[in-house]
Write an enzyme that holds these catalytic residues in place. Structure first.
Site, PDB file in Angstrom:
ATOM      1  N   HIS A 288      10.828   6.958 -50.814  1.00  9.08           N
ATOM      2  CA  HIS A 288      10.079   7.044 -49.677  1.00  9.08           C
ATOM      3  C   HIS A 288      11.130   8.155 -48.646  1.00  9.08           C
ATOM      4  CE1 HIS A 288       8.027   6.493 -45.748  1.00  9.08           C
ATOM      5  NE2 HIS A 288       9.188   6.052 -45.301  1.00  9.08           N
TER       6      HIS A 288
ATOM      7  N   HIS B  85      10.646  11.956 -46.367  1.00  3.96           N
ATOM      8  CA  HIS B  85      11.519  12.110 -45.217  1.00  3.96           C
ATOM      9  C   HIS B  85      12.400  13.379 -45.429  1.00  3.96           C
ATOM     10  CE1 HIS B  85       9.877   9.320 -42.386  1.00  3.96           C
ATOM     11  NE2 HIS B  85      10.026   8.231 -43.054  1.00  3.96           N
TER      12      HIS B  85
ATOM     13  N   GLU C  37       5.106   9.210 -39.927  1.00  2.00           N
ATOM     14  CA  GLU C  37       4.849   8.348 -41.090  1.00  2.00           C
ATOM     15  C   GLU C  37       3.474   8.530 -41.730  1.00  2.00           C
ATOM     16  OE1 GLU C  37       6.994   6.842 -42.952  1.00  2.00           O
ATOM     17  OE2 GLU C  37       8.700   6.182 -41.616  1.00  2.00           O
TER      18      GLU C  37
ATOM     19  N   SER D 231       4.935   9.932 -49.966  1.00  2.00           N
ATOM     20  CA  SER D 231       5.749   9.095 -51.043  1.00  2.00           C
ATOM     21  C   SER D 231       4.910   8.048 -51.720  1.00  2.00           C
ATOM     22  CB  SER D 231       7.007   8.506 -50.340  1.00  2.00           C
ATOM     23  OG  SER D 231       6.675   7.573 -49.185  1.00  2.00           O
TER      24      SER D 231
END
Length: 295
Positions: A157, A162, A203, A222
């Site tokens: 993730h 990110h 997010e 992700s």
């Protein structure tokens, strides 16, 4: 606030079982490995160097499985800004990269660095560090039994989601804008509001392209199980006051997502909201105080 799309409610989470039934919660060998890597972050100073991880072949196999699934999913379901950022990102397909391998490229492109986390980080530290170009990232890997979904952030993730974001100067600036706003406030309530803005944009945000919502947020990027699951969720046009008034849970699928009309719309919305953000924003805008149990 307008609704872009609303479908009959269906439990996406039900495909994988509830978070507390996830195999990563009950496999003791996995828990020991995960907890040992998480413990490295205890007393870690933001920006300080830290050790690499000797990943196992099973962990590298999980990375490959997820990478092989997500790469084509991005091409189909991710927005243009993410696809361009992914082209710039130097993320290997065959093995888990060390944080120290990812950071130099991020520094060159956007001035960001990864800094060590052991799990969910308090809002003040997590959001505030982004102003200064630091993103908290973990080193442990999701459970191999369900490689395409994890109920908590893991190295996939943080690096594949990110890491792609922070390879784009335009997207990275949104992290800094939220970080600057976080460092101007002092109350827990204000930070909670800002965390919900972060959550529903960086997010779990969507961007509409040709009338269709495309994945933008790092959590969507992700998670193969979530990146295109908009048909079973309510998708609303982006309204940051509405987002800041909507509770979220870290370890489950989100029932509501927000879609910006374009990346420029997202930039403008976050910029305007954060420029005026202070400890009185909640009262001024009539935003509710929500429970903090988001696990």
């Amino acid at each position: 606030m307008s609704t872009v799309r609303k479908q009959t409610p269906v439990s996406v989470e039900g495909r994988l079982g509830r978070a507390n039934e996830h195999p990563g919660r009950h496999d003791q060998d996995y828990r020991r490995r995960r907890d040992a890597l998480a413990a490295r972050a205890e007393n870690h100073r933001v920006g300080a160097p830290y050790e690499d991880v000797a990943y196992t072949e099973d962990e590298h196999r999980t990375w490959r499985t997820v990478h092989d699934a997500l790469a084509p999913a991005h091409r189909t379901h991710a927005c243009r800004e993410v696809l361009a950022a992914g082209e710039a990102a130097d993320i290997p397909a065959e093995q888990i990269p060390q944080h120290a391998e990812i950071t130099p490229g991020l520094r060159t492109r956007t001035g960001f660095s990864l800094t060590l986390a052991g799990g969910v980080v308090p809002n003040e530290r997590f959001l505030g560090a982004m102003e200064h170009g630091y993103f908290h990232a973990v080193q442990f890997v999701r459970h191999p039994a369900v490689p395409l979904y994890t109920p908590e952030p893991d190295v996939l993730h943080d690096v594949f989601g990110h890491g792609i974001h922070l390879s784009s100067p335009g997207i990275a600036e949104l992290y800094r804008v939220i970080g600057r706003a976080a460092n101007r406030v002092r109350t827990t309530e204000a930070l909670d509001i800002l965390s919900r803005v972060y959550w529903y944009t960086l997010e779990y945000g969507l961007i509409t392209e040709a009338g269709e919502p495309k994945a933008f947020g790092a959590a969507l990027l992700s998670s193969y199980g979530e990146i295109a699951a908009h048909e079973v969720r309510e998708v609303r046009e982006l309204d940051l006051c509405a987002a800041a008034s909507t509770q979220y849970r870290i370890s489950s699928y989100q029932s509501v997502l927000f879609a910006a009309r374009s990346f420029a719309h997202l930039e403008d919305a976050i910029g305007r909201f954060c420029a005026e953000f202070d400890d009185d924003t909640g009262n001024r805008l009539g935003l509710p105080s929500l429970p903090r149990n988001r696990q």
